[in-house]
Design a protein around this motif. Structure first.
Motif, short mmCIF file in Angstrom:
data_model
loop_
_atom_site.label_atom_id
_atom_site.label_comp_id
_atom_site.label_asym_id
_atom_site.label_seq_id
_atom_site.Cartn_x
_atom_site.Cartn_y
_atom_site.Cartn_z
N PHE A 1 43.71 44.40 35.00
CA PHE A 1 44.87 43.78 34.28
C PHE A 1 46.07 43.56 35.45
O PHE A 1 46.82 41.97 35.20
CB PHE A 1 45.32 45.03 33.26
CG PHE A 1 46.96 45.06 33.22
CD1 PHE A 1 47.81 43.90 32.52
CD2 PHE A 1 47.78 45.57 34.28
CE1 PHE A 1 48.87 43.86 32.24
CE2 PHE A 1 49.22 45.76 33.85
CZ PHE A 1 49.75 44.38 32.76
N ILE A 2 46.61 44.20 36.45
CA ILE A 2 46.86 43.24 37.72
C ILE A 2 46.83 42.15 38.19
O ILE A 2 47.47 41.31 38.04
CB ILE A 2 46.80 44.21 39.36
CG1 ILE A 2 47.43 45.80 38.07
CG2 ILE A 2 47.42 43.16 39.57
CD1 ILE A 2 49.02 45.05 37.92
N ARG A 3 45.20 42.09 38.22
CA ARG A 3 44.08 40.19 38.43
C ARG A 3 45.21 39.12 37.37
O ARG A 3 45.41 38.41 38.28
CB ARG A 3 43.40 40.25 39.09
CG ARG A 3 42.95 39.09 39.63
CD ARG A 3 41.03 39.19 40.03
NE ARG A 3 40.78 39.63 40.23
CZ ARG A 3 40.83 39.58 42.16
NH1 ARG A 3 41.14 38.38 42.05
NH2 ARG A 3 40.60 40.02 43.17
N ASN A 4 44.67 39.14 36.32
CA ASN A 4 45.07 38.63 35.26
C ASN A 4 46.56 38.55 35.47
O ASN A 4 47.34 37.07 35.60
CB ASN A 4 45.14 39.11 33.92
CG ASN A 4 44.83 37.96 33.32
OD1 ASN A 4 44.93 37.19 33.41
ND2 ASN A 4 44.73 37.96 31.69
N LEU A 5 47.43 39.30 35.35
CA LEU A 5 48.68 39.19 35.81
C LEU A 5 49.16 38.44 36.64
O LEU A 5 49.89 37.18 36.79
CB LEU A 5 50.06 40.27 35.83
CG LEU A 5 50.97 40.57 36.02
CD1 LEU A 5 51.86 39.59 34.30
CD2 LEU A 5 51.17 42.00 36.05
N ALA A 6 48.78 38.59 37.93
CA ALA A 6 49.30 38.63 38.96
C ALA A 6 48.47 36.43 39.80
O ALA A 6 49.17 36.13 39.98
CB ALA A 6 48.62 38.50 40.69
N LEU A 7 47.79 36.25 39.25
CA LEU A 7 46.94 35.28 39.85
C LEU A 7 47.24 34.60 38.75
O LEU A 7 47.99 32.74 38.87
CB LEU A 7 45.83 34.76 38.95
CG LEU A 7 44.76 36.35 40.39
CD1 LEU A 7 42.79 35.96 40.44
CD2 LEU A 7 44.89 35.28 41.70
#
Length: 219
Positions: free
Chosen positions: A106-112
């Motif tokens: 989730f964090i990776r999708n949001l940040a990228l």
């Protein structure tokens, strides 16, 4: 795609704007972007913009009555794409209405997602981030659309991970604040405060993602 091409793409996506931009007007807007991003809005004069655009200063005022109006003309297409109701709903759907295997995903999708957008439109984003706290016209739409279309979905996603025992039991608002300030802080550092530094963008984003995951997951 160059920053100039990216800006022209933003103008085309500003569906509420029915103005047909002439080539001269586009050059004024592009010159203003470059100058505002280099020197800041307050330190930039319309004569500097005119010189860079290769037009007379009076030509600027035929299209934009004030320097503030020119600033809004630059930022408004970005606002349409970044936080317009349709785009805000799409962003919420693509980020918060997805089933993730883990909080890290989730964090990776949001940040990228945010990184790719900022990288593509870095000059206009730099102007927005520099000026948003100084002009209510820029700040208020973001606050309203975040509250109307993003906040509840963001909060529910955090609660979902907490219910699974994956995320620490801090108040969801606190976790949202930590996520936003960490990601935005990284992007501001790379694209606003130190844009001339030779960043390893992939390394910086991966480090940011890992920092958030390590700080927020249940050990």
């Amino acid at each position: 795609m160059s920053q100039s091409d990216s800006f022209r793409e933003l103008l085309l996506l500003d569906v509420s704007n029915e103005v047909k931009y002439s080539e001269k007007q586009l050059k004024i807007l592009e010159a203003a972007i470059e100058t505002f991003s280099e020197k800041g809005y307050a330190a930039t004069s319309t004569s500097e913009i005119a010189k860079r655009a290769g037009v007379a200063e009076g030509t600027i005022f035929r299209h934009y009555h004030t320097k503030k109006e020119l600033l809004i003309a630059i930022v408004s297409p970005l606002m349409t794409k970044l936080v317009g109701p349709h785009m805000a709903k799409d962003f919420a759907k693509n980020i918060f209405e997805v089933e993730y295997k883990s909080f890290k995903d989730f964090i990776r999708n949001l940040a990228l997602n945010r990184y790719e957008f900022v990288k593509k439109h870095s000059l206009v984003v730099r102007i927005l981030l520099q000026e948003i706290s100084l002009h209510d016209e820029l700040k208020e739409p973001y606050m309203k659309l975040f509250q109307d279309h993003i906040y509840e979905k963001f909060k529910n996603k955090i609660i979902e991970f907490q219910d699974k025992g994956e995320v620490v039991p801090l108040p969801p608002d606190t976790i949202i604040r930590l996520i936003i300030t960490t990601i935005v802080g990284t992007l501001v550092s790379m694209f606003v405060l130190l844009p001339e530094k030779q960043w390893d963008y992939e390394l910086e984003m991966n480090s940011t993602i890992q920092l958030l995951v390590n700080g927020l997951i249940v050990k």
